[in-house]
Design a protein around this motif. Structure first.
Motif, mmCIF file in Angstrom:
data_model
loop_
_atom_site.group_PDB
_atom_site.id
_atom_site.type_symbol
_atom_site.label_atom_id
_atom_site.label_comp_id
_atom_site.label_asym_id
_atom_site.label_seq_id
_atom_site.Cartn_x
_atom_site.Cartn_y
_atom_site.Cartn_z
ATOM 1 N N ALA A 6 -15.081 -2.440 8.985
ATOM 2 C CA ALA A 6 -15.252 -1.305 8.077
ATOM 3 C C ALA A 6 -13.943 -0.966 7.369
ATOM 4 N N ALA A 7 -12.834 -1.043 8.110
ATOM 5 C CA ALA A 7 -11.527 -0.740 7.516
ATOM 6 C C ALA A 7 -11.175 -1.736 6.418
ATOM 7 N N ILE A 8 -11.500 -3.004 6.648
ATOM 8 C CA ILE A 8 -11.232 -4.022 5.622
ATOM 9 C C ILE A 8 -12.024 -3.722 4.355
ATOM 10 N N GLN A 9 -13.296 -3.343 4.533
ATOM 11 C CA GLN A 9 -14.139 -3.036 3.370
ATOM 12 C C GLN A 9 -13.555 -1.884 2.559
ATOM 13 N N ILE A 10 -13.132 -0.838 3.250
ATOM 14 C CA ILE A 10 -12.591 0.339 2.546
ATOM 15 C C ILE A 10 -11.257 0.013 1.879
ATOM 16 N N LEU A 11 -10.384 -0.695 2.584
ATOM 17 C CA LEU A 11 -9.071 -1.041 2.018
ATOM 18 C C LEU A 11 -9.222 -1.983 0.830
ATOM 19 N N LYS A 12 -10.183 -2.895 0.916
ATOM 20 C CA LYS A 12 -10.444 -3.801 -0.207
ATOM 21 C C LYS A 12 -10.887 -3.008 -1.433
ATOM 22 N N LYS A 13 -11.778 -2.055 -1.192
ATOM 23 C CA LYS A 13 -12.290 -1.226 -2.289
ATOM 24 C C LYS A 13 -11.197 -0.346 -2.878
ATOM 25 N N SER A 14 -10.330 0.179 -2.008
ATOM 26 C CA SER A 14 -9.262 1.055 -2.467
ATOM 27 C C SER A 14 -8.193 0.300 -3.239
ATOM 28 N N GLY A 15 -7.824 -0.886 -2.723
ATOM 29 C CA GLY A 15 -6.778 -1.662 -3.371
ATOM 30 C C GLY A 15 -5.391 -1.123 -3.153
ATOM 31 N N SER A 16 -5.265 -0.124 -2.289
ATOM 32 C CA SER A 16 -3.958 0.479 -2.026
ATOM 33 C C SER A 16 -3.929 0.979 -0.582
ATOM 34 N N PRO A 17 -2.724 1.220 -0.030
ATOM 35 C CA PRO A 17 -2.629 1.696 1.359
ATOM 36 C C PRO A 17 -3.347 3.034 1.541
ATOM 37 N N LEU A 18 -3.904 3.241 2.725
ATOM 38 C CA LEU A 18 -4.596 4.486 3.041
ATOM 39 C C LEU A 18 -4.162 4.998 4.403
ATOM 40 N N HIS A 19 -4.132 6.322 4.524
ATOM 41 C CA HIS A 19 -3.859 6.943 5.822
ATOM 42 C C HIS A 19 -5.089 6.796 6.701
ATOM 43 N N PRO A 60 -5.407 -9.024 9.659
ATOM 44 C CA PRO A 60 -5.650 -8.744 8.235
ATOM 45 C C PRO A 60 -4.953 -7.476 7.757
ATOM 46 N N PHE A 61 -4.415 -6.702 8.711
ATOM 47 C CA PHE A 61 -3.835 -5.415 8.370
ATOM 48 C C PHE A 61 -2.305 -5.443 8.412
ATOM 49 N N GLU A 62 -1.723 -4.507 7.687
ATOM 50 C CA GLU A 62 -0.275 -4.321 7.703
ATOM 51 C C GLU A 62 0.007 -2.822 7.718
ATOM 52 N N LYS A 63 0.882 -2.393 8.615
ATOM 53 C CA LYS A 63 1.242 -0.979 8.718
ATOM 54 C C LYS A 63 2.442 -0.727 7.811
ATOM 55 N N VAL A 64 2.296 0.170 6.835
ATOM 56 C CA VAL A 64 3.359 0.402 5.858
ATOM 57 C C VAL A 64 3.972 1.792 5.990
ATOM 58 N N GLY A 65 3.515 2.571 6.938
ATOM 59 C CA GLY A 65 4.043 3.905 7.157
ATOM 60 C C GLY A 65 3.336 4.523 8.354
ATOM 61 N N PRO A 66 3.736 5.730 8.737
ATOM 62 C CA PRO A 66 3.079 6.394 9.867
ATOM 63 C C PRO A 66 1.577 6.553 9.627
ATOM 64 N N GLN A 67 0.756 5.801 10.371
ATOM 65 C CA GLN A 67 -0.700 5.816 10.268
ATOM 66 C C GLN A 67 -1.190 5.428 8.875
ATOM 67 N N LYS A 140 -2.736 -1.687 -5.142
ATOM 68 C CA LYS A 140 -2.615 -1.049 -6.453
ATOM 69 C C LYS A 140 -1.423 -0.104 -6.534
ATOM 70 N N THR A 141 -0.828 0.221 -5.392
ATOM 71 C CA THR A 141 0.325 1.129 -5.392
ATOM 72 C C THR A 141 1.493 0.500 -4.640
ATOM 73 N N PRO A 142 2.014 -0.618 -5.137
ATOM 74 C CA PRO A 142 3.119 -1.280 -4.438
ATOM 75 C C PRO A 142 4.375 -0.417 -4.375
ATOM 76 N N GLU A 143 4.542 0.490 -5.365
ATOM 77 C CA GLU A 143 5.732 1.352 -5.346
ATOM 78 C C GLU A 143 5.734 2.252 -4.109
ATOM 79 N N ALA A 144 4.566 2.842 -3.814
ATOM 80 C CA ALA A 144 4.466 3.726 -2.649
ATOM 81 C C ALA A 144 4.702 2.948 -1.359
ATOM 82 N N THR A 145 4.158 1.734 -1.297
ATOM 83 C CA THR A 145 4.352 0.899 -0.111
ATOM 84 C C THR A 145 5.822 0.537 0.054
ATOM 85 N N MET A 146 6.460 0.186 -1.050
ATOM 86 C CA MET A 146 7.883 -0.173 -1.018
ATOM 87 C C MET A 146 8.717 0.970 -0.446
ATOM 88 N N TYR A 147 8.505 2.171 -0.966
ATOM 89 C CA TYR A 147 9.309 3.316 -0.534
ATOM 90 C C TYR A 147 9.030 3.657 0.931
#
Length: 349
Positions: A6-19, A60-67, A140-147
Motif C-alpha cells: 500500500a505504501a508503494i502505491q501511495i508513494l508512486k502516486k505522490s511522486g514525492s516523499p511523504l510523512h 523499495p523504500f528510502e528514509k529521507v527524514g524523521p518518519q 517530484k520534490t528532490p529539493e526537499a529531499t536534498m535538504y
C-alpha cells in the motif's frame, strides 16, 4: 494489501516523499490498508523502517527524514500471497548519470565544484546536481529531499561527536565544514578523534565479562528489550540475546556474538557461519567486534539464501557508544571526554 504494498502505491502516486502520518491516512482513505490500532502512522513508520533496515538497498523504500519516506529509483511491490508481484516502474536512468551518488554526496560534489568556498542554497545545489546528471531521482520534490538528508546527516554526525561535512548557514544555505579551516570546529573534531581512539583502546583493555555487559547496555539504548548476557563460554557461541523493538510494533529476536579482538585480527567467514549455526528459532544474528571483518565474512553475512547476519566493526561500535553517551560524556554540546567511572578496565580489581 500489506503495509509495504500500500505504501508503494501511495508513494508512486505522490511522486514525492511523504510523512508516515500522511502515508497512513491516504492508505486508509483509498481502502488499500486497514488498521485497528490507535497509531497507524507509527505502524507504517515501523514497518517501512524495518524493511529498510533488513533489506538495505534492496528495499523499495528510502528514509529521507524523521518518519519521511520515498521510493528508491526502482521498486517492486512485495508478494501479498496472491501470486503476483507487480513492478512499479520509474523513469530510466539517463546514460550520463553517475549511478551510486546519494543526495548528500551530490551536495558535496556541487559545493566543491560550484560553491567557490561560499554557501549555496539547497535548491540551487539540487538544480546543479540534476543538471550534471549526478542526482537521479523519480521524486517530484528532490529539493526537499536534498535538504532533509543534509540536515539529518549533520545532526547524526554531531550526535556522534564527528565534525559534520556540511554546515548550516540559515535560510536554506549550506556550506562545507572543510572551508572553515582550523577554527574551533576543527579543534573539537581533532579532540573527539583522539577520544574515539582512546575509547577503542579502553574497550580492548576490558575483561570479557565487562565488555559483554557494556555491549548489553548499548543494545538496550539502541532499542533492544529483554537483553540477557548468556553464560560466558570463552570465544564461541552466543554472548548476548535480546529482542529489537521498532516503534513498539516490530519485534525481532537477535542473537549477538561479541569479539574483543585486536585491530589486526579481522573476523573471518567461519565465525559468521558459526553464529548462523547457533541461532535459535526465528532469530537473526549480529556480530560486534572491536576489530573489523574480512571480505569473505562480509560476503558470507550477506548471503541472500541464508539467515541474515548483521556486522558491527570497531569504528561503528565506538561511534554508537558515543552517540548514546556510553563510556563518554559531553563536556560541551560538541566536546566529548572519556568517562572514567563508566569504563571498568579490570585494573586493580
Amino acid at each position: 494489501m500489506s503495509v509495504l504494498s500500500a505504501a508503494i502505491q501511495i508513494l508512486k502516486k505522490s511522486g514525492s516523499p511523504l510523512h508516515a502520518k500522511d502515508l497512513a491516512s491516504q492508505m486508509i482513505a483509498e481502502g488499500l490498508w486497514k488498521s485497528d490500532g490507535k497509531t497507524p502512522a507509527a505502524t507504517v513508520s515501523a514497518r517501512l523502517y524495518s524493511d529498510i533496515k533488513n533489506n538495505g538497498d534492496k528495499s523499495p523504500f528510502e528514509k529521507v527524514g524523521p518518519q519521511i519516506f520515498t521510493l528508491r529509483d526502482s521498486a517492486v511491490i512485495p508478494n501479498d500471497g496472491n501470486g503476483t508481484t507487480p513492478e512499479v516502474k520509474k523513469p530510466p536512468t539517463p546514460p550520463s548519470a553517475n549511478a551510486g551518488f546519494s543526495f548528500t554526496d551530490c551536495a558535496q560534489k556541487v559545493l566543491e565544484e560550484f560553491g567557490g568556498k561560499k554557501p549555496m542554497h539547497y535548491k540551487e545545489i539540487t538544480e546543479k546536481a540534476l543538471e550534471k546528471g549526478w542526482l537521479v531521482t523519480g521524486g517530484k520534490t528532490p529539493e526537499a529531499t536534498m535538504y532533509a538528508q543534509v540536515i539529518t546527516e549533520i545532526k547524526r554526525q554531531q550526535k556522534r561527536g564527528e565534525r559534520p561535512r556540511f554546515v548550516q548557514h540559515g535560510r536554506g544555505y549550506v556550506g562545507l565544514s572543510q572551508w572553515m579551516g582550523r577554527g574551533l570546529a576543527f579543534q573539537i573534531e581533532q579532540h573527539n578523534h583522539q577520544v574515539r581512539k582512546a575509547l577503542r583502546e579502553r574497550l580492548l583493555a576490558m575483561k570479557p565479562g565487562e565488555f559483554e555487559e557494556l555491549i548489553s547496555q548499548l543494545l538496550a539504548e539502541m532499542g533492544f528489550e529483554m537483553v540477557e548476557v548468556t553464560k560466558l563460554s570463552g570465544d564461541g557461541g552466543i554472548d548476548v540475546r535480546g529482542t529489537l523493538v521498532v516503534g513498539d510494533v516490530v519485534r525481532i529476536k537477535m542473537a549477538v556474538q561479541v569479539k574483543k579482538w585486536k585491530l589486526k585480527n579481522n573476523i573471518q567467514a567461519p565465525v559468521v557461519q558459526q553464529v548462523r549455526g547457533s541461532l535459535g528459532a526465528h532469530e537473526q544474528g549480529l556480530i560486534i567486534t572491536t576489530s573489523d571483518f574480512s571480505l569473505g565474512a562480509v560476503k558470507e553475512a550477506a548471503q541472500s539464501d541464508k539467515t541474515p547476519i548483521a556486522l558491527m566493526n570497531g569504528e561503528q561500535l565506538v561511534m554508537l557508544l558515543m552517540e548514546h553517551g556510553i563510556g563518554v560524556h559531553r563536556s560541551t554540546p560538541d566536546l566529548f571526554e572519556i568517562d572514567e567511572d563508566a569504563l571498568l578496565t579490570g585494573e586493580g580489581k
